[in-house]
Motif scaffolding. Structure first.
Motif, PDB file in Angstrom:
ATOM      1  N   PHE A 298     -10.365 -13.301  -6.650  1.00  0.00           N
ATOM      2  CA  PHE A 298     -10.738 -14.457  -5.845  1.00  0.00           C
ATOM      3  C   PHE A 298     -10.887 -14.033  -4.388  1.00  0.00           C
ATOM      4  O   PHE A 298     -10.159 -13.167  -3.900  1.00  0.00           O
ATOM      5  N   ASP A 299     -11.825 -14.687  -3.702  1.00  0.00           N
ATOM      6  CA  ASP A 299     -11.992 -14.432  -2.266  1.00  0.00           C
ATOM      7  C   ASP A 299     -11.693 -15.677  -1.446  1.00  0.00           C
ATOM      8  O   ASP A 299     -11.976 -15.736  -0.246  1.00  0.00           O
ATOM      9  N   ALA A 300     -11.128 -16.696  -2.095  1.00  0.00           N
ATOM     10  CA  ALA A 300     -10.740 -17.938  -1.419  1.00  0.00           C
ATOM     11  C   ALA A 300      -9.546 -18.525  -2.164  1.00  0.00           C
ATOM     12  O   ALA A 300      -9.286 -18.165  -3.319  1.00  0.00           O
ATOM     13  N   PRO A 301      -8.774 -19.409  -1.522  1.00  0.00           N
ATOM     14  CA  PRO A 301      -7.631 -20.023  -2.209  1.00  0.00           C
ATOM     15  C   PRO A 301      -8.062 -20.710  -3.503  1.00  0.00           C
ATOM     16  O   PRO A 301      -9.177 -21.239  -3.609  1.00  0.00           O
ATOM     17  N   TYR A 302      -7.166 -20.735  -4.485  1.00  0.00           N
ATOM     18  CA  TYR A 302      -7.504 -21.275  -5.806  1.00  0.00           C
ATOM     19  C   TYR A 302      -6.247 -21.833  -6.465  1.00  0.00           C
ATOM     20  O   TYR A 302      -5.129 -21.583  -6.021  1.00  0.00           O
ATOM     21  N   ARG A 303      -6.439 -22.577  -7.540  1.00  0.00           N
ATOM     22  CA  ARG A 303      -5.317 -23.142  -8.289  1.00  0.00           C
ATOM     23  C   ARG A 303      -5.102 -22.348  -9.579  1.00  0.00           C
ATOM     24  O   ARG A 303      -6.054 -21.942 -10.237  1.00  0.00           O
ATOM     25  N   TYR A 304      -3.834 -22.163  -9.923  1.00  0.00           N
ATOM     26  CA  TYR A 304      -3.481 -21.440 -11.151  1.00  0.00           C
ATOM     27  C   TYR A 304      -2.943 -22.418 -12.201  1.00  0.00           C
ATOM     28  O   TYR A 304      -3.502 -22.549 -13.268  1.00  0.00           O
ATOM     29  N   TRP A 305      -1.857 -23.115 -11.855  1.00  0.00           N
ATOM     30  CA  TRP A 305      -1.351 -24.180 -12.714  1.00  0.00           C
ATOM     31  C   TRP A 305      -1.594 -25.530 -12.064  1.00  0.00           C
ATOM     32  O   TRP A 305      -1.536 -25.671 -10.847  1.00  0.00           O
ATOM     33  N   LYS A 306      -1.836 -26.502 -12.908  1.00  0.00           N
ATOM     34  CA  LYS A 306      -1.986 -27.870 -12.420  1.00  0.00           C
ATOM     35  C   LYS A 306      -0.617 -28.505 -12.213  1.00  0.00           C
ATOM     36  O   LYS A 306      -0.352 -29.138 -11.184  1.00  0.00           O
ATOM     37  N   GLN A 401      -5.679 -24.857 -22.131  1.00  0.00           N
ATOM     38  CA  GLN A 401      -5.076 -25.803 -21.176  1.00  0.00           C
ATOM     39  C   GLN A 401      -3.630 -25.469 -20.814  1.00  0.00           C
ATOM     40  O   GLN A 401      -3.027 -26.157 -20.014  1.00  0.00           O
ATOM     41  N   GLY A 402      -3.077 -24.409 -21.399  1.00  0.00           N
ATOM     42  CA  GLY A 402      -1.703 -24.051 -21.083  1.00  0.00           C
ATOM     43  C   GLY A 402      -0.835 -23.975 -22.320  1.00  0.00           C
ATOM     44  O   GLY A 402      -1.320 -24.020 -23.457  1.00  0.00           O
ATOM     45  N   ASN A 403       0.468 -23.871 -22.117  1.00  0.00           N
ATOM     46  CA  ASN A 403       1.386 -23.734 -23.240  1.00  0.00           C
ATOM     47  C   ASN A 403       2.718 -24.399 -22.929  1.00  0.00           C
ATOM     48  O   ASN A 403       2.915 -24.949 -21.851  1.00  0.00           O
ATOM     49  N   ASN A 404       3.619 -24.325 -23.882  1.00  0.00           N
ATOM     50  CA  ASN A 404       4.993 -24.802 -23.694  1.00  0.00           C
ATOM     51  C   ASN A 404       5.899 -23.584 -23.817  1.00  0.00           C
ATOM     52  O   ASN A 404       5.904 -22.912 -24.849  1.00  0.00           O
ATOM     53  N   GLU A 428       0.515 -26.621 -17.601  1.00  0.00           N
ATOM     54  CA  GLU A 428      -0.885 -27.041 -17.667  1.00  0.00           C
ATOM     55  C   GLU A 428      -1.685 -26.209 -16.671  1.00  0.00           C
ATOM     56  O   GLU A 428      -1.445 -26.266 -15.465  1.00  0.00           O
ATOM     57  N   THR A 429      -2.594 -25.404 -17.181  1.00  0.00           N
ATOM     58  CA  THR A 429      -3.411 -24.577 -16.311  1.00  0.00           C
ATOM     59  C   THR A 429      -4.424 -25.441 -15.567  1.00  0.00           C
ATOM     60  O   THR A 429      -4.819 -26.514 -16.033  1.00  0.00           O
ATOM     61  N   ALA A 430      -4.850 -24.944 -14.410  1.00  0.00           N
ATOM     62  CA  ALA A 430      -5.788 -25.702 -13.566  1.00  0.00           C
ATOM     63  C   ALA A 430      -7.213 -25.472 -14.061  1.00  0.00           C
ATOM     64  O   ALA A 430      -8.026 -24.797 -13.430  1.00  0.00           O
ATOM     65  N   VAL A 431      -7.503 -26.045 -15.243  1.00  0.00           N
ATOM     66  CA  VAL A 431      -8.822 -25.908 -15.853  1.00  0.00           C
ATOM     67  C   VAL A 431      -9.288 -27.279 -16.329  1.00  0.00           C
ATOM     68  O   VAL A 431      -8.533 -28.251 -16.289  1.00  0.00           O
ATOM     69  N   ASP A 432     -10.506 -27.344 -16.822  1.00  0.00           N
ATOM     70  CA  ASP A 432     -11.073 -28.570 -17.384  1.00  0.00           C
ATOM     71  C   ASP A 432     -10.205 -29.016 -18.561  1.00  0.00           C
ATOM     72  O   ASP A 432      -9.981 -28.250 -19.505  1.00  0.00           O
ATOM     73  N   THR A 433      -9.697 -30.246 -18.529  1.00  0.00           N
ATOM     74  CA  THR A 433      -8.786 -30.721 -19.574  1.00  0.00           C
ATOM     75  C   THR A 433      -9.507 -31.059 -20.880  1.00  0.00           C
ATOM     76  O   THR A 433      -8.847 -31.224 -21.912  1.00  0.00           O
TER      77      THR A 433
END
Length: 479
Positions: A298-306, A401-404, A428-433
């Motif tokens: 990445f070359d700019a700030p971003y989200r990893y987990w929601k 979308q993530g895991n438990n 919950e990952t920061a992706v399209d739900t």
């Protein structure tokens, strides 16, 4: 995801009971009820992929099958599919170590390694040395059961995130003799029918003991001299990451962050244009390592987990001594959100993440398969969602979308001492739900593991990747 053993004593009191060999129908029903109650009360993703009503109906249907006394393995066969139905590869139900040791004292494992496709199976390795069995033969029945019948008993018991199947089939390739013993029957003889050269054959095989059958990557974890490897050829670099677990990485005499710092400096100094990241069979490990690696793209700030959540029952248990490590989760509407810890950095990746000082600017190719799980699957989802690479291979075993996972205490179940492992954090990952719901990260370029690839010891995923880099491939891509 890391395990934190101390949470067991902080959150649960695990009773010590005398082991029994046979359990009455009432006792089996009691264990089943305790499992269902624990999942409902403590598991933050119990209803991520199923409704509460559907789960309750399934529990009732299993209760209806409890008619006779049962051994541990018979109880396991009833309850394990119910636990796996949650759609969480970190949730486990297991027999006691003592009982598993008893099973391992006799030669009751099928001495074959099998590759499965749909409702068929083929032999890839023959450990029996029987002269009438050869790699490539199709196996059609085992002790009178068809392969389809066996799969209908075994597949529902193998855990995976959501509705994923690639992990289940890869688990069959690497662990089938154990799954057959645990879910179908315990026997020391195997009458099998095969098709070899178009001709049917019937063969009786003697079972083998696990200690004699297990090898590197078959019925046991693979062992590598190095967990992290970087190779550079011309303008292309190949970065292999076999694990994000600090324990494994340290065991191989390496340290994740220093290795990656040096690796990406070398990529920059040598003007590498193409980077192949091989994540196949990476079952996860430290969230910090996976998130740290993501910053190099990445070359700019971003989200990893929601966000990271838990159930109300677990939120209520974060008090007293437990608050030395964790802050009490806060309620937001119907959710209970974990906060950044006092002495733990495990929730740090909900915050906006910063890119590395010198991110990689070339083309990225990510190799994935069904054993990409947990933090490896989280990383894959974040990179895929932000279009930071071309993904090649098979769907990841971990959810898009993530895991438990996170803290995963073991609950001993009266009166059997069998154990239920329950993750306490829903990531919950920061992706399209909506995209890939209930599935893993899907490859842009699907390359399926095949029988011929196994028999020829051919890495077709890498071959396709090299062709794509060379620009001479007509492989269809999807995005």
């Amino acid at each position: 995801m890391p395990r934190i053993p101390c949470i067991v004593t902080l959150l649960f009191v695990c009773p010590v009971v005398k082991a029994q060999q046979k359990y009455s129908p009432q006792q089996v029903a009691h264990v089943l009820g305790d499992v269902a109650d624990a999942l409902d009360k403590f598991h933050p993703g119990a209803y991520r992929y199923q409704s509460k009503n559907d789960f309750a109906a399934y529990v009732d249907s299993v209760k209806g099958t409890i008619k006779d006394s049962a051994t541990q393995v018979e109880m396991y066969r009833k309850i394990k599919p119910l636990v796996s139905r949650v759609g969480c590869l970190h949730t486990d139900f297991s027999m006691t170590e003592k009982y598993k040791q008893e099973l391992n004292r006799s030669p009751n494992l099928l001495p074959l390694r099998l590759y499965f496709k749909d409702d068929k199976a083929w032999i890839t390795d023959n450990f029996s040395n029987h002269p009438l069995i050869s790699p490539g033969d199709e196996i059609t029945t085992i002790n009178g059961r068809s392969i389809g019948e066996i799969l209908r008993q075994v597949l529902p018991a193998i855990p995976s995130d959501g509705y994923n199947q690639t992990m289940k089939y890869l688990a069959l390739y690497r662990q089938f003799p154990l799954w057959y013993r645990h879910m179908v029957e315990v026997t020391e003889h195997f009458d099998i029918t095969t098709i070899s050269g178009g001709q049917p054959r019937s063969v009786r095989l003697k079972g083998m003991m696990e200690k004699d059958l297990a090898g590197n990557g078959f019925l046991s974890e693979p062992v590598f001299a190095r967990q992290l490897e970087l190779k550079i050829k011309d303008a292309t670099a190949y970065l292999t990451i076999r694990s994000f677990a600090d324990s494994y990485i340290k065991r191989s005499g390496q340290s994740f962050k220093p290795f990656m710092e040096e690796a990406f400096k070398e990529l920059q100094n040598k003007g590498v244009k193409n980077l192949v990241i091989d994540l196949r069979d990476n079952t996860g490990g430290s969230d910090g390592n996976a998130a740290y690696l993501s910053g190099f793209f990445f070359d700019a700030p971003y989200r990893y987990w929601k966000r990271v959540t838990c159930t109300p029952a677990i939120a209520a248990k974060i008090k007293g001594v437990a608050k030395i490590w964790w802050r009490k989760p806060v309620q937001q509407d119907s959710l209970w959100l974990w906060q950044k810890g006092k002495r733990s950095g495990e929730f740090d990746y909900v915050d906006e993440q910063q890119p590395a000082a010198h991110p990689f600017a070339g083309k990225v190719y990510v190799l994935i398969n069904g054993f990409c799980m947990s933090s490896c699957a989280d990383l894959s989802a974040v990179l895929y969602s932000n279009r930071k690479g071309l993904f090649i291979g098979e769907e990841t075993g971990g959810g898009y979308q993530g895991n438990n996972s996170g803290m995963m205490p073991g609950i001993h179940l009266k009166p059997s001492k069998m154990m239920l492992t329950v993750p306490l954090q829903k990531y919950e990952t920061a992706v399209d739900t909506a995209r890939f719901f209930g599935r893993g990260t899907m490859p842009d370029v699907p390359v399926e593991l095949s029988l011929n690839d196994i028999l020829q010891k051919r890495d077709r995923v890498m071959e396709v990747t090299d062709s794509l880099i060379a620009g001479n491939s007509n492989v269809a891509q999807r995005r």
